[in-house]
Design a protein around this motif. Structure first.
Motif, PDB file in Angstrom:
ATOM      1  N   ALA A  56       3.033 -29.002 -24.374  1.00 50.39           N
ATOM      2  CA  ALA A  56       3.012 -29.292 -25.809  1.00 50.39           C
ATOM      3  C   ALA A  56       2.173 -30.528 -26.118  1.00 50.39           C
ATOM      4  O   ALA A  56       1.509 -30.597 -27.165  1.00 50.39           O
ATOM      5  CB  ALA A  56       4.441 -29.478 -26.321  1.00 50.39           C
ATOM      6  N   SER A  57       2.188 -31.510 -25.211  1.00 51.44           N
ATOM      7  CA  SER A  57       1.441 -32.748 -25.472  1.00 51.44           C
ATOM      8  C   SER A  57      -0.061 -32.497 -25.522  1.00 51.44           C
ATOM      9  O   SER A  57      -0.785 -33.233 -26.214  1.00 51.44           O
ATOM     10  CB  SER A  57       1.760 -33.782 -24.396  1.00 51.44           C
ATOM     11  OG  SER A  57       1.251 -33.378 -23.130  1.00 51.44           O
ATOM     12  N   ARG A  58      -0.527 -31.488 -24.814  1.00 52.46           N
ATOM     13  CA  ARG A  58      -1.957 -31.175 -24.859  1.00 52.46           C
ATOM     14  C   ARG A  58      -2.369 -30.588 -26.199  1.00 52.46           C
ATOM     15  O   ARG A  58      -3.557 -30.552 -26.517  1.00 52.46           O
ATOM     16  CB  ARG A  58      -2.302 -30.201 -23.726  1.00 52.46           C
ATOM     17  CG  ARG A  58      -2.234 -30.861 -22.350  1.00 52.46           C
ATOM     18  CD  ARG A  58      -2.431 -29.882 -21.212  1.00 52.46           C
ATOM     19  NE  ARG A  58      -2.454 -30.588 -19.921  1.00 52.46           N
ATOM     20  CZ  ARG A  58      -2.482 -29.987 -18.746  1.00 52.46           C
ATOM     21  NH1 ARG A  58      -2.479 -28.643 -18.689  1.00 52.46           N
ATOM     22  NH2 ARG A  58      -2.501 -30.686 -17.638  1.00 52.46           N
ATOM     23  N   ARG A  59      -1.379 -30.142 -26.970  1.00 51.18           N
ATOM     24  CA  ARG A  59      -1.644 -29.676 -28.335  1.00 51.18           C
ATOM     25  C   ARG A  59      -1.146 -30.674 -29.377  1.00 51.18           C
ATOM     26  O   ARG A  59      -1.069 -30.350 -30.549  1.00 51.18           O
ATOM     27  CB  ARG A  59      -0.959 -28.317 -28.559  1.00 51.18           C
ATOM     28  CG  ARG A  59      -1.380 -27.246 -27.574  1.00 51.18           C
ATOM     29  CD  ARG A  59      -0.905 -25.875 -28.019  1.00 51.18           C
ATOM     30  NE  ARG A  59       0.546 -25.833 -28.209  1.00 51.18           N
ATOM     31  CZ  ARG A  59       1.426 -25.515 -27.267  1.00 51.18           C
ATOM     32  NH1 ARG A  59       0.979 -25.210 -26.045  1.00 51.18           N
ATOM     33  NH2 ARG A  59       2.713 -25.497 -27.504  1.00 51.18           N
ATOM     34  N   GLU A  60      -0.774 -31.865 -28.900  1.00 54.62           N
ATOM     35  CA  GLU A  60      -0.257 -32.933 -29.763  1.00 54.62           C
ATOM     36  C   GLU A  60       0.973 -32.479 -30.549  1.00 54.62           C
ATOM     37  O   GLU A  60       1.156 -32.839 -31.708  1.00 54.62           O
ATOM     38  CB  GLU A  60      -1.348 -33.421 -30.732  1.00 54.62           C
ATOM     39  CG  GLU A  60      -2.431 -34.247 -30.096  1.00 54.62           C
ATOM     40  CD  GLU A  60      -1.903 -35.567 -29.530  1.00 54.62           C
ATOM     41  OE1 GLU A  60      -0.928 -36.086 -30.080  1.00 54.62           O
ATOM     42  OE2 GLU A  60      -2.464 -36.049 -28.534  1.00 54.62           O
ATOM     43  N   LYS A  61       1.846 -31.716 -29.889  1.00 54.44           N
ATOM     44  CA  LYS A  61       3.067 -31.239 -30.520  1.00 54.44           C
ATOM     45  C   LYS A  61       4.289 -31.721 -29.741  1.00 54.44           C
ATOM     46  O   LYS A  61       4.225 -31.941 -28.532  1.00 54.44           O
ATOM     47  CB  LYS A  61       3.069 -29.712 -30.597  1.00 54.44           C
ATOM     48  CG  LYS A  61       2.039 -29.135 -31.550  1.00 54.44           C
ATOM     49  CD  LYS A  61       2.157 -27.621 -31.633  1.00 54.44           C
ATOM     50  CE  LYS A  61       1.157 -27.041 -32.620  1.00 54.44           C
ATOM     51  NZ  LYS A  61       1.272 -25.560 -32.709  1.00 54.44           N
ATOM     52  N   ILE A  62       5.390 -31.850 -30.449  1.00 54.28           N
ATOM     53  CA  ILE A  62       6.664 -32.199 -29.825  1.00 54.28           C
ATOM     54  C   ILE A  62       7.307 -30.930 -29.280  1.00 54.28           C
ATOM     55  O   ILE A  62       7.402 -29.919 -29.976  1.00 54.28           O
ATOM     56  CB  ILE A  62       7.605 -32.889 -30.832  1.00 54.28           C
ATOM     57  CG1 ILE A  62       7.011 -34.216 -31.293  1.00 54.28           C
ATOM     58  CG2 ILE A  62       8.990 -33.108 -30.226  1.00 54.28           C
ATOM     59  CD1 ILE A  62       7.812 -34.891 -32.395  1.00 54.28           C
ATOM     60  N   SER A  63       7.757 -30.974 -28.046  1.00 56.93           N
ATOM     61  CA  SER A  63       8.415 -29.822 -27.434  1.00 56.93           C
ATOM     62  C   SER A  63       9.931 -29.986 -27.552  1.00 56.93           C
ATOM     63  O   SER A  63      10.545 -30.753 -26.811  1.00 56.93           O
ATOM     64  CB  SER A  63       8.015 -29.700 -25.954  1.00 56.93           C
ATOM     65  OG  SER A  63       8.738 -28.666 -25.334  1.00 56.93           O
ATOM     66  N   TRP A  64      10.526 -29.271 -28.488  1.00 54.57           N
ATOM     67  CA  TRP A  64      11.984 -29.331 -28.636  1.00 54.57           C
ATOM     68  C   TRP A  64      12.667 -28.571 -27.503  1.00 54.57           C
ATOM     69  O   TRP A  64      13.825 -28.845 -27.180  1.00 54.57           O
ATOM     70  CB  TRP A  64      12.399 -28.765 -29.987  1.00 54.57           C
ATOM     71  CG  TRP A  64      11.878 -29.600 -31.118  1.00 54.57           C
ATOM     72  CD1 TRP A  64      10.857 -29.302 -31.955  1.00 54.57           C
ATOM     73  CD2 TRP A  64      12.352 -30.909 -31.500  1.00 54.57           C
ATOM     74  NE1 TRP A  64      10.641 -30.331 -32.844  1.00 54.57           N
ATOM     75  CE2 TRP A  64      11.554 -31.325 -32.590  1.00 54.57           C
ATOM     76  CE3 TRP A  64      13.344 -31.753 -31.020  1.00 54.57           C
ATOM     77  CZ2 TRP A  64      11.736 -32.562 -33.217  1.00 54.57           C
ATOM     78  CZ3 TRP A  64      13.539 -32.977 -31.643  1.00 54.57           C
ATOM     79  CH2 TRP A  64      12.748 -33.366 -32.717  1.00 54.57           C
ATOM     80  N   GLY A  65      11.951 -27.626 -26.903  1.00 55.93           N
ATOM     81  CA  GLY A  65      12.488 -26.964 -25.719  1.00 55.93           C
ATOM     82  C   GLY A  65      12.685 -27.948 -24.573  1.00 55.93           C
ATOM     83  O   GLY A  65      13.665 -27.870 -23.824  1.00 55.93           O
ATOM     84  N   ALA A  66      11.741 -28.902 -24.422  1.00 48.84           N
ATOM     85  CA  ALA A  66      11.876 -29.926 -23.388  1.00 48.84           C
ATOM     86  C   ALA A  66      13.090 -30.810 -23.665  1.00 48.84           C
ATOM     87  O   ALA A  66      13.819 -31.185 -22.737  1.00 48.84           O
ATOM     88  CB  ALA A  66      10.616 -30.771 -23.329  1.00 48.84           C
ATOM     89  N   VAL A  67      13.325 -31.135 -24.927  1.00 42.83           N
ATOM     90  CA  VAL A  67      14.492 -31.960 -25.284  1.00 42.83           C
ATOM     91  C   VAL A  67      15.785 -31.220 -24.941  1.00 42.83           C
ATOM     92  O   VAL A  67      16.732 -31.799 -24.399  1.00 42.83           O
ATOM     93  CB  VAL A  67      14.449 -32.320 -26.783  1.00 42.83           C
ATOM     94  CG1 VAL A  67      15.693 -33.119 -27.176  1.00 42.83           C
ATOM     95  CG2 VAL A  67      13.191 -33.118 -27.101  1.00 42.83           C
TER      96      VAL A  67
END
Length: 635
Positions: A188-199
């Motif tokens: 997700a970081s490579r798309r500059e997005k927050i990954s709520w799945g990671a949370v």
């Protein structure tokens, strides 16, 4: 004119399999991981012995039945001071699927499954990362390098404890969830997005084991590894959700929270800080060196002793960091070393922070080979990238070098498999585990010594127990205060038990009173040795025979407090006896009923439950004798 068309060639089974594997190389590697793990660790499926902490996790079969009561119970009940509900639910699943007869086999099988899934996740992480070389180019790790790296990690001797020991399923389960949280975060970081799945996955891993409490810091190091620069606004945005989750987890009130904060404050105080730094540096050096040279594997926590332990591992680790920082002054190496090598080494150190012993003591000491399960991945990933980058740099002048190095890695892998196979019986059989823990290290773990002494006392081998106590449970100035106090009380308890058995009750009671009136008596049961249990029963029966019910109740209450942290069944058992001695039959019935639900096969508990209920019913009757009895009870 009739035209004959040639028959369509069909692939034979072996050829078809080869073609499928060629078309799906990543799946082929994952199948290889599963086969290798099953081949090396598969014999654990036949092991039935339960070792050490197993009794706390899977020893109470009634609490593993899949029902709403047990689900709620494990959600709010910690084990060894940690809440691990997701782990306990996995054991409940084993009990549901396999029943009582095949329960051990099912537990081992699920351990193997989680280990294979961790191999697959590590392979995926290795393949998605890119390495920036000194010339600015980026390399992706080839399958052969990633696959061999995963095999070295999976079959390493330090994995034996985590894979074979049923109580250590939390390593594989939490690592699988934490690795996928890291993978989703990087993607997700490579798309500059927050990954709520990671949370979400990070939260689930914390419900197994708090090993991934440092995941936000690890994610920041991976951002540095991936981008080679620091972008504060972007990093804060990406890391904020996981950081808030960790802060909430730490701040959430838990039964052991106050004790944990007290211990952390004590360890970082001026009095303790120097000693904790010594222990932590020693552990960091051991974890680093044993990742590559797995010698002197320890079946259970060996205690740190600066008079016996070598300084060489710390020197080697310090030399590696000095070499990296020294070479970074050369311009051609600076970006690669500071942007790739250094983050990998720091990730190893950060991943070990929860268990290295700097802030809190882990278990009853600070080092265990199984704690390298997750952190060692970063060292092996770093080595795989360094090896591949070096081969790429040298292959034009020496075309055969990559093959030679890969052959060396294969030989190293075979050596790891041999060491693993030789070491495995220590974690398959209770006696081998116990004797290896007590007699192998120069400075053996006192908890293992106590367990062996307790086993000898239960078997009536008093002389052997006293001899072992004298030889292996010696004072050590480097033990923590609570462990030293526990050893002191334990030696007194063994002496008192032997005196009771020698029909010398007065001498035994003189020693027992020193134990039960000691303000730190709770430290006596820092291990599930059974010795406090024996002593409490002897002293309680002594007071009961004298008709001193209140004194007996006091002793049983002390026994319950000793076991409160380790064994809820024994705690309920002793609290029931204390309430019965005080003629509080309703409370006694509640405690004995809970103990009977946990261990219905213990006949004595059932008898005490029936007796408590009989007295409770008798007191509820309205008659002159019962009124007189109630008056005495109130007095």
């Amino acid at each position: 004119m009739e035209v004959h068309t040639p028959p369509t060639p069909t692939l034979s089974a072996p050829a078809g399999i080869r073609q499928w594997l060629k078309n799906h190389p990543d799946a082929a590697w994952k199948i290889l991981f599963a086969l290798a793990v099953l081949l090396v660790f598969g014999r654990c499926l036949l092991a039935k012995d339960r070792l050490s902490d197993d009794v706390l996790y899977i020893g109470r079969g009634e609490l593993l039945r899949f029902n709403w009561t047990n689900i709620c119970y494990w959600w709010k009940t910690p084990i060894l001071g940690l809440r691990s509900p997701l782990l306990m639910y996995s054991y409940m699943l084993d009990r549901l699927l396999w029943g009582e007869k095949l329960f051990s086999c099912g537990c081992h099988l699920q351990n193997l499954v989680w280990h294979v899934l961790c191999c697959s996740a590590l392979y995926r992480l290795a393949r998605m990362l890119t390495w920036r070389c000194a010339d600015g180019s980026r390399l992706r790790l080839p399958r052969i390098y990633a696959g061999l790296m995963v095999l070295v990690w999976a079959l390493h001797p330090q994995r034996v404890e985590s894979v074979v020991w049923m109580a250590e399923r939390k390593d594989g389960l939490s690592t699988f969830l934490g690795l996928w949280a890291l993978i989703l975060f990087i993607r997700a970081s490579r798309r500059e997005k927050i990954s709520w799945g990671a949370v979400l996955l990070l939260f689930l891993s914390l419900l197994v084991k708090p090993m991934f409490a440092t995941l936000p810091a690890l994610a920041a190091l991976f951002l540095l590894f991936d981008r080679q620069k620091i972008e504060w606004r972007s990093w804060i945005k990406l890391l904020l959700p996981m950081s808030l989750l960790i802060l909430g987890y730490v701040a959430y009130p838990q039964p052991s929270g106050a004790a944990l904060h007290t211990e952390m404050a004590k360890n970082i105080s001026g009095l303790q800080l120097y000693q904790r730094l010594q222990i932590s540096l020693n552990n960091y050096g051991l974890y680093f060196c044993k990742t590559f040279v797995p010698l002197n594997l320890s079946p259970l926590y060996p205690h740190y002793n600066p008079e016996l332990d070598s300084r060489l591992p710390v020197v080697i680790l310090a030399a590696v960091f000095a070499l990296v920082l020294g070479l970074s002054f050369r311009r051609e190496y600076r970006q690669m070393l500071l942007g790739a090598v250094l983050p990998g080494l720091l990730a190893f150190l950060v991943a070990l922070l929860p268990v290295v012993g700097l802030l809190v003591s882990v278990g009853n000491t600070d080092f265990a080979d199984r704690y390298s399960y997750f952190p060692s991945m970063f060292l092996l990933l770093l080595c795989a990238f360094l090896l591949y980058a070096w081969c790429r740099h040298k292959q034009w002048s020496r075309p055969g070098l990559p093959r030679v190095l890969l052959l060396f890695v294969v030989a190293y892998l075979i050596l790891m498999v041999v060491i693993t196979s030789v070491y495995m019986p220590v974690w398959l059989y209770k006696n081998e585990n116990l004797y290896a823990t007590v007699y192998y290290p120069l400075n053996p773990n006192p908890s293992a010594v106590k367990v062996l002494i307790g086993s000898l006392l239960w078997d009536g081998q008093d002389e052997e127990a006293v001899q072992l106590c004298r030889e292996k449970l010696r004072e050590n100035p480097h033990y923590a205060r609570n462990i030293s106090k526990s050893n002191e009380l334990f030696r007194k308890a063994v002496q008192a038990i032997v005196l009771f058995r020698q029909q010398k009750p007065k001498q035994a009671m003189a020693i027992s009173k020193e134990i039960f009136f000691d303000p730190e008596q709770w430290t006596l049961n820092l291990t599930n040795s059974g010795v406090p249990h024996i002593l409490v029963v002897y002293v309680g029966e002594y007071f009961t025979d004298l008709g001193e019910d209140e004194a007996a109740a006091f002793v049983y209450e002390c026994g319950a407090n000793m076991y409160a942290f380790f064994d809820s069944y024994v705690t309920a058992f002793f609290r029931g006896y204390a309430a019965f001695g005080r003629k509080q039959y309703a409370q006694a019935a509640e405690h004995f009923a809970w103990a009977h639900r946990v261990c219905p096969e213990v006949e004595g508990v059932k008898q005490m439950l029936d007796l408590s209920r009989q007295w409770q019913n008798l007191l509820q009757m309205d008659s002159p004798p019962t009124r007189l009895l109630r008056q005495k009870q109130q007095q």
